[in-house]
Design a protein around this motif. Structure first.
Motif, PDB file in Angstrom:
ATOM      1  N   HIS A 164       3.015  -0.061 -18.960  1.00 38.05           N
ATOM      2  CA  HIS A 164       3.122   0.641 -17.677  1.00 38.05           C
ATOM      3  C   HIS A 164       4.521   1.232 -17.526  1.00 38.05           C
ATOM      4  O   HIS A 164       5.510   0.500 -17.636  1.00 38.05           O
ATOM      5  N   ASP A 165       4.617   2.520 -17.249  1.00 37.46           N
ATOM      6  CA  ASP A 165       5.920   3.092 -16.918  1.00 37.46           C
ATOM      7  C   ASP A 165       6.242   2.777 -15.457  1.00 37.46           C
ATOM      8  O   ASP A 165       5.420   2.231 -14.724  1.00 37.46           O
ATOM      9  N   GLU A 166       7.452   3.130 -15.031  1.00 34.56           N
ATOM     10  CA  GLU A 166       7.893   2.747 -13.698  1.00 34.56           C
ATOM     11  C   GLU A 166       7.035   3.381 -12.607  1.00 34.56           C
ATOM     12  O   GLU A 166       6.729   2.750 -11.590  1.00 34.56           O
ATOM     13  N   GLU A 167       6.631   4.625 -12.809  1.00 33.50           N
ATOM     14  CA  GLU A 167       5.798   5.293 -11.815  1.00 33.50           C
ATOM     15  C   GLU A 167       4.459   4.566 -11.658  1.00 33.50           C
ATOM     16  O   GLU A 167       3.965   4.380 -10.530  1.00 33.50           O
ATOM     17  N   THR A 168       3.873   4.166 -12.785  1.00 29.02           N
ATOM     18  CA  THR A 168       2.602   3.438 -12.735  1.00 29.02           C
ATOM     19  C   THR A 168       2.773   2.104 -12.032  1.00 29.02           C
ATOM     20  O   THR A 168       1.927   1.690 -11.219  1.00 29.02           O
ATOM     21  N   ARG A 169       3.869   1.417 -12.292  1.00 28.79           N
ATOM     22  CA  ARG A 169       4.101   0.120 -11.645  1.00 28.79           C
ATOM     23  C   ARG A 169       4.210   0.269 -10.129  1.00 28.79           C
ATOM     24  O   ARG A 169       3.646  -0.530  -9.378  1.00 28.79           O
ATOM     25  N   GLU A 170       4.941   1.282  -9.691  1.00 29.39           N
ATOM     26  CA  GLU A 170       5.087   1.474  -8.254  1.00 29.39           C
ATOM     27  C   GLU A 170       3.749   1.802  -7.608  1.00 29.39           C
ATOM     28  O   GLU A 170       3.434   1.322  -6.514  1.00 29.39           O
ATOM     29  N   ARG A 171       2.945   2.618  -8.272  1.00 29.87           N
ATOM     30  CA  ARG A 171       1.630   2.949  -7.727  1.00 29.87           C
ATOM     31  C   ARG A 171       0.754   1.708  -7.627  1.00 29.87           C
ATOM     32  O   ARG A 171       0.080   1.483  -6.612  1.00 29.87           O
ATOM     33  N   LEU A 172       0.772   0.876  -8.669  1.00 33.09           N
ATOM     34  CA  LEU A 172      -0.049  -0.327  -8.666  1.00 33.09           C
ATOM     35  C   LEU A 172       0.443  -1.350  -7.643  1.00 33.09           C
ATOM     36  O   LEU A 172      -0.363  -2.059  -7.022  1.00 33.09           O
ATOM     37  N   ARG A 173       1.750  -1.433  -7.446  1.00 30.88           N
ATOM     38  CA  ARG A 173       2.272  -2.335  -6.408  1.00 30.88           C
ATOM     39  C   ARG A 173       1.748  -1.919  -5.033  1.00 30.88           C
ATOM     40  O   ARG A 173       1.358  -2.760  -4.218  1.00 30.88           O
ATOM     41  N   GLY A 174       1.770  -0.605  -4.806  1.00 28.64           N
ATOM     42  CA  GLY A 174       1.271  -0.111  -3.530  1.00 28.64           C
ATOM     43  C   GLY A 174      -0.204  -0.411  -3.354  1.00 28.64           C
ATOM     44  O   GLY A 174      -0.642  -0.828  -2.262  1.00 28.64           O
ATOM     45  N   LEU A 175      -0.983  -0.208  -4.422  1.00 28.71           N
ATOM     46  CA  LEU A 175      -2.419  -0.477  -4.352  1.00 28.71           C
ATOM     47  C   LEU A 175      -2.676  -1.961  -4.116  1.00 28.71           C
ATOM     48  O   LEU A 175      -3.540  -2.337  -3.310  1.00 28.71           O
ATOM     49  N   ALA A 176      -1.922  -2.810  -4.807  1.00 30.50           N
ATOM     50  CA  ALA A 176      -2.072  -4.256  -4.618  1.00 30.50           C
ATOM     51  C   ALA A 176      -1.784  -4.635  -3.170  1.00 30.50           C
ATOM     52  O   ALA A 176      -2.495  -5.455  -2.581  1.00 30.50           O
ATOM     53  N   GLY A 177      -0.756  -4.039  -2.601  1.00 33.75           N
ATOM     54  CA  GLY A 177      -0.434  -4.316  -1.209  1.00 33.75           C
ATOM     55  C   GLY A 177      -1.554  -3.905  -0.270  1.00 33.75           C
ATOM     56  O   GLY A 177      -1.900  -4.638   0.665  1.00 33.75           O
ATOM     57  N   GLU A 178      -2.146  -2.745  -0.527  1.00 31.71           N
ATOM     58  CA  GLU A 178      -3.239  -2.256   0.318  1.00 31.71           C
ATOM     59  C   GLU A 178      -4.456  -3.169   0.246  1.00 31.71           C
ATOM     60  O   GLU A 178      -5.169  -3.362   1.247  1.00 31.71           O
ATOM     61  N   LEU A 179      -4.701  -3.732  -0.950  1.00 28.17           N
ATOM     62  CA  LEU A 179      -5.911  -4.524  -1.169  1.00 28.17           C
ATOM     63  C   LEU A 179      -5.686  -6.025  -0.999  1.00 28.17           C
ATOM     64  O   LEU A 179      -6.625  -6.814  -1.156  1.00 28.17           O
ATOM     65  N   GLY A 180      -4.458  -6.414  -0.704  1.00 32.37           N
ATOM     66  CA  GLY A 180      -4.173  -7.833  -0.538  1.00 32.37           C
ATOM     67  C   GLY A 180      -4.195  -8.608  -1.841  1.00 32.37           C
ATOM     68  O   GLY A 180      -4.556  -9.799  -1.854  1.00 32.37           O
ATOM     69  N   LEU A 181      -3.807  -7.962  -2.942  1.00 31.84           N
ATOM     70  CA  LEU A 181      -3.824  -8.600  -4.256  1.00 31.84           C
ATOM     71  C   LEU A 181      -2.425  -9.061  -4.655  1.00 31.84           C
ATOM     72  O   LEU A 181      -1.413  -8.457  -4.286  1.00 31.84           O
ATOM     73  N   LEU A 182      -2.369 -10.119  -5.450  1.00 29.10           N
ATOM     74  CA  LEU A 182      -1.114 -10.600  -6.014  1.00 29.10           C
ATOM     75  C   LEU A 182      -0.644  -9.666  -7.125  1.00 29.10           C
ATOM     76  O   LEU A 182      -1.456  -8.990  -7.766  1.00 29.10           O
ATOM     77  N   VAL A 183       0.656  -9.642  -7.368  1.00 26.43           N
ATOM     78  CA  VAL A 183       1.253  -8.815  -8.423  1.00 26.43           C
ATOM     79  C   VAL A 183       1.874  -9.729  -9.468  1.00 26.43           C
ATOM     80  O   VAL A 183       2.758 -10.533  -9.148  1.00 26.43           O
TER      81      VAL A 183
END
Length: 286
Positions: free
Chosen positions: A227-246
């Motif tokens: 995962h590049d940094e842009e992908t990580r930031e996008r996934l962190r945001g998605l995890a936050g929206e869905l209530g998922l752990l990172v």
């Protein structure tokens, strides 16, 4: 604490034995390492014995788990399952089905490679795999031995073993919603492995991840070498929206890949939250 929740032994496609993985984790300064071989728990007993045999003064916790082969809409994905009951019958049957089909697929891929001019053999691949379940990394190593490609990573291209590549053959893969359910029924905790790893092939949509979250997915493996940094930031945001752990992990395979144990790690609070959800098995502690 330094926590790495994704590592492989030679029970699947790593090069370290489970005992060697335990020693490597201690040497790397890890406090926690998860053994997550592909669709198998064959390395768990050896890893547990190695932890208990560590010398006085050494400290390590091994989290027993597995990495499950799944697919949806023709897209392959992997699900990390932690701390499940390995004897739960429905989940055990599904893992056995996937492992059995790996041999059929492996033979078929070897034949395709030979048709494409690669002088490798099934016997060679079995030798490389040893007692482990045959996977594409073993075939990639055979291609390296034959001088077809320079490195294992070079074999995972459209020319050879990448998903949909010239030599690729589909295998039995569990529907991911079903896999999430099976892990939960077995008391385990499911986390989506490297969900944004576009270098491996097509990745699933955010809607699929939302559907998995609704089915009981616990987290996303965000900090990963693919995962590049842009992908990580996008996934962190998605995890936050869905209530998922990172989570963060190395996806260590020994010498088969260049990644180091502990190259990416998981926050201790997230690890604690994963433990709190598990009812099928307990970590192995020294």
């Amino acid at each position: 604490m330094r926590i790495d929740l994704h590592a492989h032994s030679n029970a699947s496609d790593g090069t370290d034995s489970p005992a060697e993985l335990v020693a490597a984790a201690v040497a790397a300064g890890l406090d926690v390492v998860a053994l997550t071989d592909h669709d198998t728990v064959a390395g768990h007993a050896e890893a547990a014995g190695a932890v208990r045999a560590l010398p006085a003064g050494s400290r390590l916790t091994v989290v027993p788990g597995a990495e499950l082969s799944c697919a949806v809409d023709g897209i392959s994905l992997h699900l990390l399952a932690y701390l499940f009951d390995p004897e739960e019958p429905e989940f055990a049957r599904e893992r056995d089905l996937v492992r059995t089909d790996r041999f059929r697929r492996g033979r078929a891929i070897v034949e395709r490679c030979r048709e494409l001019g690669a002088e490798i053999s099934w016997e060679q691949v079995r030798r490389i795999a040893g007692a482990g379940s045959v996977g594409r990394p073993h075939i990639a190593s055979a291609l390296v031995e034959a001088g077809v490609v320079a490195t294992v990573s070079d074999a995972f291209t459209a020319d050879w073993l990448a998903n949909g590549g010239r030599a690729d053959v589909r295998k039995h893969e569990t529907d991911p919603v079903t896999a999430v359910r099976l892990v939960r029924v077995a008391g385990g905790v499911p986390v989506f492995a490297h969900p944004g790893a576009v270098k491996r092939g097509r990745t699933v949509s955010d809607q699929v991840i939302a559907d998995l979250a609704a089915a009981g997915l616990a987290g996303l493996e965000v900090d990963h070498t693919d995962h590049d940094e842009e992908t990580r930031e996008r996934l962190r945001g998605l995890a936050g929206e869905l209530g998922l752990l990172v989570t963060g992990s190395s996806d260590y395979h020994g010498t088969r890949k260049t990644v180091r144990l502990g190259e990416h790690t998981t926050d201790p609070e997230v690890y604690g939250a994963l433990l709190a959800q598990a009812t099928g098995a307990k970590p192995i502690e020294r």
